[in-house]
Design a protein around this motif. Structure first.
Motif, PDB file in Angstrom:
ATOM      1  N   PRO A 315      19.629  11.253  -2.941  1.00 34.22           N
ATOM      2  CA  PRO A 315      18.885  12.119  -3.859  1.00 34.22           C
ATOM      3  C   PRO A 315      19.578  12.157  -5.227  1.00 34.22           C
ATOM      4  O   PRO A 315      20.804  12.215  -5.307  1.00 34.22           O
ATOM      5  CB  PRO A 315      18.935  13.486  -3.169  1.00 34.22           C
ATOM      6  CG  PRO A 315      19.082  13.155  -1.719  1.00 34.22           C
ATOM      7  CD  PRO A 315      19.950  11.940  -1.661  1.00 34.22           C
ATOM      8  N   GLY A 316      18.777  12.096  -6.274  1.00 33.09           N
ATOM      9  CA  GLY A 316      19.317  12.047  -7.631  1.00 33.09           C
ATOM     10  C   GLY A 316      19.317  10.651  -8.224  1.00 33.09           C
ATOM     11  O   GLY A 316      19.419  10.488  -9.446  1.00 33.09           O
ATOM     12  N   ASP A 317      19.187   9.620  -7.371  1.00 37.37           N
ATOM     13  CA  ASP A 317      19.093   8.247  -7.876  1.00 37.37           C
ATOM     14  C   ASP A 317      17.716   8.019  -8.509  1.00 37.37           C
ATOM     15  O   ASP A 317      16.707   8.572  -8.066  1.00 37.37           O
ATOM     16  CB  ASP A 317      19.282   7.233  -6.752  1.00 37.37           C
ATOM     17  CG  ASP A 317      20.716   7.168  -6.258  1.00 37.37           C
ATOM     18  OD1 ASP A 317      21.613   7.661  -6.973  1.00 37.37           O
ATOM     19  OD2 ASP A 317      20.941   6.620  -5.151  1.00 37.37           O
ATOM     20  N   THR A 318      17.685   7.190  -9.533  1.00 39.84           N
ATOM     21  CA  THR A 318      16.437   6.770 -10.168  1.00 39.84           C
ATOM     22  C   THR A 318      16.301   5.266  -9.992  1.00 39.84           C
ATOM     23  O   THR A 318      17.213   4.510 -10.350  1.00 39.84           O
ATOM     24  CB  THR A 318      16.425   7.104 -11.667  1.00 39.84           C
ATOM     25  OG1 THR A 318      16.556   8.516 -11.839  1.00 39.84           O
ATOM     26  CG2 THR A 318      15.131   6.631 -12.324  1.00 39.84           C
ATOM     27  N   VAL A 319      15.184   4.829  -9.431  1.00 40.56           N
ATOM     28  CA  VAL A 319      14.939   3.404  -9.204  1.00 40.56           C
ATOM     29  C   VAL A 319      13.777   2.965 -10.080  1.00 40.56           C
ATOM     30  O   VAL A 319      12.686   3.551 -10.014  1.00 40.56           O
ATOM     31  CB  VAL A 319      14.634   3.106  -7.728  1.00 40.56           C
ATOM     32  CG1 VAL A 319      14.457   1.609  -7.511  1.00 40.56           C
ATOM     33  CG2 VAL A 319      15.755   3.642  -6.832  1.00 40.56           C
ATOM     34  N   VAL A 320      14.010   1.946 -10.899  1.00 38.76           N
ATOM     35  CA  VAL A 320      13.004   1.467 -11.847  1.00 38.76           C
ATOM     36  C   VAL A 320      12.525   0.086 -11.402  1.00 38.76           C
ATOM     37  O   VAL A 320      13.326  -0.858 -11.320  1.00 38.76           O
ATOM     38  CB  VAL A 320      13.584   1.382 -13.273  1.00 38.76           C
ATOM     39  CG1 VAL A 320      12.509   0.889 -14.256  1.00 38.76           C
ATOM     40  CG2 VAL A 320      14.128   2.731 -13.711  1.00 38.76           C
ATOM     41  N   PHE A 321      11.227  -0.041 -11.099  1.00 39.10           N
ATOM     42  CA  PHE A 321      10.619  -1.334 -10.791  1.00 39.10           C
ATOM     43  C   PHE A 321      10.108  -1.936 -12.095  1.00 39.10           C
ATOM     44  O   PHE A 321       8.995  -1.650 -12.535  1.00 39.10           O
ATOM     45  CB  PHE A 321       9.468  -1.173  -9.795  1.00 39.10           C
ATOM     46  CG  PHE A 321       9.898  -1.133  -8.366  1.00 39.10           C
ATOM     47  CD1 PHE A 321       9.750  -2.242  -7.547  1.00 39.10           C
ATOM     48  CD2 PHE A 321      10.470   0.015  -7.831  1.00 39.10           C
ATOM     49  CE1 PHE A 321      10.151  -2.211  -6.224  1.00 39.10           C
ATOM     50  CE2 PHE A 321      10.875   0.065  -6.509  1.00 39.10           C
ATOM     51  CZ  PHE A 321      10.721  -1.053  -5.699  1.00 39.10           C
ATOM     52  N   SER A 322      10.926  -2.771 -12.716  1.00 35.09           N
ATOM     53  CA  SER A 322      10.558  -3.362 -14.004  1.00 35.09           C
ATOM     54  C   SER A 322       9.935  -4.735 -13.778  1.00 35.09           C
ATOM     55  O   SER A 322      10.389  -5.754 -14.305  1.00 35.09           O
ATOM     56  CB  SER A 322      11.796  -3.462 -14.902  1.00 35.09           C
ATOM     57  OG  SER A 322      11.436  -3.793 -16.211  1.00 35.09           O
ATOM     58  N   ALA A 323       8.894  -4.758 -12.971  1.00 38.42           N
ATOM     59  CA  ALA A 323       8.152  -5.984 -12.653  1.00 38.42           C
ATOM     60  C   ALA A 323       6.853  -5.575 -11.990  1.00 38.42           C
ATOM     61  O   ALA A 323       6.752  -4.483 -11.422  1.00 38.42           O
ATOM     62  CB  ALA A 323       8.960  -6.889 -11.723  1.00 38.42           C
ATOM     63  N   THR A 324       5.860  -6.430 -12.060  1.00 39.12           N
ATOM     64  CA  THR A 324       4.611  -6.193 -11.341  1.00 39.12           C
ATOM     65  C   THR A 324       4.578  -7.075 -10.100  1.00 39.12           C
ATOM     66  O   THR A 324       5.139  -8.177 -10.101  1.00 39.12           O
ATOM     67  CB  THR A 324       3.386  -6.517 -12.217  1.00 39.12           C
ATOM     68  OG1 THR A 324       3.512  -7.856 -12.711  1.00 39.12           O
ATOM     69  CG2 THR A 324       3.290  -5.561 -13.386  1.00 39.12           C
ATOM     70  N   PRO A 325       3.952  -6.624  -9.023  1.00 37.53           N
ATOM     71  CA  PRO A 325       3.917  -7.433  -7.796  1.00 37.53           C
ATOM     72  C   PRO A 325       3.130  -8.723  -7.995  1.00 37.53           C
ATOM     73  O   PRO A 325       2.061  -8.730  -8.615  1.00 37.53           O
ATOM     74  CB  PRO A 325       3.225  -6.525  -6.783  1.00 37.53           C
ATOM     75  CG  PRO A 325       3.337  -5.144  -7.340  1.00 37.53           C
ATOM     76  CD  PRO A 325       3.325  -5.305  -8.828  1.00 37.53           C
ATOM     77  N   ILE A 326       3.678  -9.807  -7.486  1.00 38.05           N
ATOM     78  CA  ILE A 326       2.928 -11.053  -7.412  1.00 38.05           C
ATOM     79  C   ILE A 326       1.764 -10.837  -6.444  1.00 38.05           C
ATOM     80  O   ILE A 326       1.923 -10.152  -5.427  1.00 38.05           O
ATOM     81  CB  ILE A 326       3.838 -12.194  -6.914  1.00 38.05           C
ATOM     82  CG1 ILE A 326       4.938 -12.480  -7.942  1.00 38.05           C
ATOM     83  CG2 ILE A 326       3.043 -13.460  -6.621  1.00 38.05           C
ATOM     84  CD1 ILE A 326       5.976 -13.453  -7.456  1.00 38.05           C
ATOM     85  N   PRO A 327       0.560 -11.377  -6.753  1.00 36.58           N
ATOM     86  CA  PRO A 327      -0.550 -11.205  -5.816  1.00 36.58           C
ATOM     87  C   PRO A 327      -0.160 -11.589  -4.394  1.00 36.58           C
ATOM     88  O   PRO A 327       0.380 -12.666  -4.150  1.00 36.58           O
ATOM     89  CB  PRO A 327      -1.618 -12.161  -6.390  1.00 36.58           C
ATOM     90  CG  PRO A 327      -1.332 -12.194  -7.855  1.00 36.58           C
ATOM     91  CD  PRO A 327       0.163 -12.110  -7.974  1.00 36.58           C
ATOM     92  N   GLY A 328      -0.413 -10.678  -3.463  1.00 37.07           N
ATOM     93  CA  GLY A 328      -0.030 -10.879  -2.071  1.00 37.07           C
ATOM     94  C   GLY A 328       1.202 -10.090  -1.663  1.00 37.07           C
ATOM     95  O   GLY A 328       1.454  -9.888  -0.475  1.00 37.07           O
ATOM     96  N   ASN A 329       1.983  -9.641  -2.660  1.00 35.74           N
ATOM     97  CA  ASN A 329       3.212  -8.889  -2.361  1.00 35.74           C
ATOM     98  C   ASN A 329       3.033  -7.383  -2.497  1.00 35.74           C
ATOM     99  O   ASN A 329       3.997  -6.633  -2.331  1.00 35.74           O
ATOM    100  CB  ASN A 329       4.345  -9.333  -3.296  1.00 35.74           C
ATOM    101  CG  ASN A 329       4.829 -10.739  -2.992  1.00 35.74           C
ATOM    102  OD1 ASN A 329       4.463 -11.330  -1.996  1.00 35.74           O
ATOM    103  ND2 ASN A 329       5.657 -11.283  -3.865  1.00 35.74           N
TER     104      ASN A 329
END
Length: 543
Positions: A315-329
């Protein structure tokens, strides 16, 4: 002059194309594609380069940039074609890593090139032109031949404020177009998006806001090969007093290669080993990790599941998804995000923290206007993308008869005032797992096991008389629960005994014939009872 798409048409990935004059050939790119859920146990999908062994002489391989969908199949291509590889230094560095880590691959002969400086490759004059993408040193490739110039845009966008200060070389593209381009092959990935792709600097501003408000650790996941994004994370972390650690082999390899080749500048004293972050306060830590596509064995997925040996999400961690999913993922990414939330992390994903490296509609129109090709072939996209890209070419004034929709394996011939498909070559997929190539039979068996499970019939038989010695043994895995299906399994034993009796009555004692009889008897019985078809493996012990 003929052009043969080996991969990348009607799909996202596996980009590779052959251009040939008579028996002389040149290959542009040699990519891979990551498998979807329909390919159980498969690590990679690559084009089948086998046909090249009989296609004359391939004088060289030109790489547009260092992403896996353009260089990942190179080790397998080099097993068929021993030709020098041309590309910018970073592209060659990433390609060399891929070749060296693939067993059984010949040594790669690398030839570094620089934009605007043509090189001679057999009968072809090849010029690389700088374009913007999500990785430094990306290039368009113009191939000049006696029959005219063929140009590949590669993956590109028109970023007026790139973080490396080097915009796409508009003037050179226009000059190449002014001199005459016979055929243009252009990226179709973002053809369904109107307007322009946002600048990479937009992501930098979003990252700055996230780093400013976060009080705990920050984990950023993106494609390891997105070097521009990595540079922004390092710069932002340093500005906010955070150290950066790397998680995931691909992330470590890319940062090492890019920094050694001066394509990535890391602020002094910012990078620390992953095993040292425990000595720092959470507000001093940022982690760059692989796993933006939810890959089951990636570093981030293991962190989310609590199985990573060095990093545990808290708790307190920040996770950044700096990408978009490839189709199918999308499903795999969604599962990872859900698990991160369960661990108490704040998860940030979406367009605010990602900028595509591919041109949108207005940029595609601009490229067509700059180059003004005689003929146009859309590439790099699913079939609907190719159709939409063809329509854009019509919108900017190219006659329909001067455009061509092709698919992998089509032989495209350019002669006089016409472009047409004149034949096909065999360019299917090669499926690769940790042991090497996987054929369709193995894949079929994997799907069969995944869908219906397996039933083993263990039988001991007198080799001379064909008599059954002792009771058969039945083992089920993934078909029915053995403790709850006693009656069904007892009936299976009965069917095995009956099959053995019939074989003995006919005088059949040969092992293969007996196994076939048992398989047929059990298969028919189980389908009648369960409407399922497990894989049946009779194991015959002859004594």
């Amino acid at each position: 002059m003929q052009i043969v798409p080996i991969g990348g048409l009607g799909e996202i990935g596996k980009n590779s194309t052959l251009i040939r004059l008579g028996r002389d050939g040149l290959i542009v790119d040699a990519g891979l594609m990551f498998p979807d859920e329909e390919l159980p146990g498969i690590d990679l999908v690559i084009p089948d380069f086998g046909f090249l062994a009989t296609e004359g002489v391939v004088h060289g391989i030109a790489l547009t940039h260092g992403h896996e969908d353009h260089i990942g199949g190179l080790p397998y291509l080099l097993r068929t074609v021993q030709a020098p590889v041309f590309g910018t230094p970073l592209t060659l560095g990433l390609a060399r890593r891929r070749v060296e880590e693939t067993q059984g691959t010949p040594t790669m002969k690398a030839v570094p090139v620089r934009p605007r400086r043509p090189v001679r490759i057999g009968p072809f004059e090849v010029e690389f032109g700088h374009v913007n993408h999500s990785i430094p040193q990306a290039c368009a490739v113009a191939v000049r031949t006696a029959a005219g110039t063929v140009m590949w845009t590669g993956d590109f966008k028109f970023d007026q404020t790139p973080i490396d200060g080097e915009p796409t070389d508009f003037s050179r593209l226009a000059e190449i177009g002014e001199a005459g381009v016979r055929v243009l092959l252009m990226d179709s990935t973002n053809v369904e998006r109107p307007g322009y792709a946002p600048s990479e600097r937009v992501v930098g501003a979003a990252l700055d806001q996230i780093f400013a408000r976060a009080h705990g650790r920050i984990l950023v996941t993106t494609f390891a090969s997105n070097v521009h994004r990595l540079a922004q994370v390092f710069r932002t972390a340093a500005q906010h007093g955070r150290k950066v650690a790397l998680a995931g082999r691909s992330m470590v390899d890319t940062v090492t290669i890019a920094s050694e080749l001066k394509a990535l500048t890391i602020p002094r004293a910012t990078l620390v080993p992953l095993d040292q972050i425990g000595r720092l306060q959470p507000r001093q830590v940022a982690i760059l990790t692989s796993g933006s596509q939810g890959e089951p064995l990636s570093a981030l997925t293991r962190m989310a599941a609590g199985t990573h040996r060095m990093v545990t999400i808290a708790p307190g961690d920040t996770v950044v998804f700096s990408a978009t999913p490839i189709p199918g993922n999308e499903a795999m990414v969604g599962r990872t995000i859900n698990q991160l939330y369960r661990q108490g992390a704040e998860v940030i994903y979406g367009s605010e923290v990602h900028a595509s490296g591919h041109a949108c509609q207005e940029e595609l129109k601009l490229m067509l206007t700059l180059v003004r090709p005689t003929f146009f072939v859309p590439v790099h996209g699913e079939y609907r993308h190719l159709v939409r890209n063809q329509q854009l070419a019509l919108d900017v004034g190219l006659p329909k008869e001067r455009t061509l929709l092709a698919e992998n394996g089509h032989v495209i011939e350019v002669q006089g005032n016409r472009i047409a498909r004149v034949g096909t070559v065999e360019v299917g997929n090669v499926l690769v797992d940790g042991l090497g190539g996987v054929g369709q039979v193995v894949l079929r068996d994997r799907k069969h096991l995944a869908q219906d499970g397996m039933l083993i019939a263990l039988v001991t038989m007198d080799r001379r008389t064909g008599e059954l010695l002792g009771a058969p043994d039945i083992v089920s895995r993934g078909f029915v629960h053995m403790r709850e299906s006693g009656d069904l399994l007892e009936e299976c034993k009965k069917r095995v005994r009956e099959a053995m009796d019939r074989c003995r009555a006919r005088g059949t004692t040969e092992g293969g014939a007996v196994r076939s009889a048992i398989r047929d008897a059990l298969g028919q019985f189980l389908f009648e009872k369960t409407h399922r078809q497990p894989m049946i493996l009779p194991l015959l012990v002859e004594v």
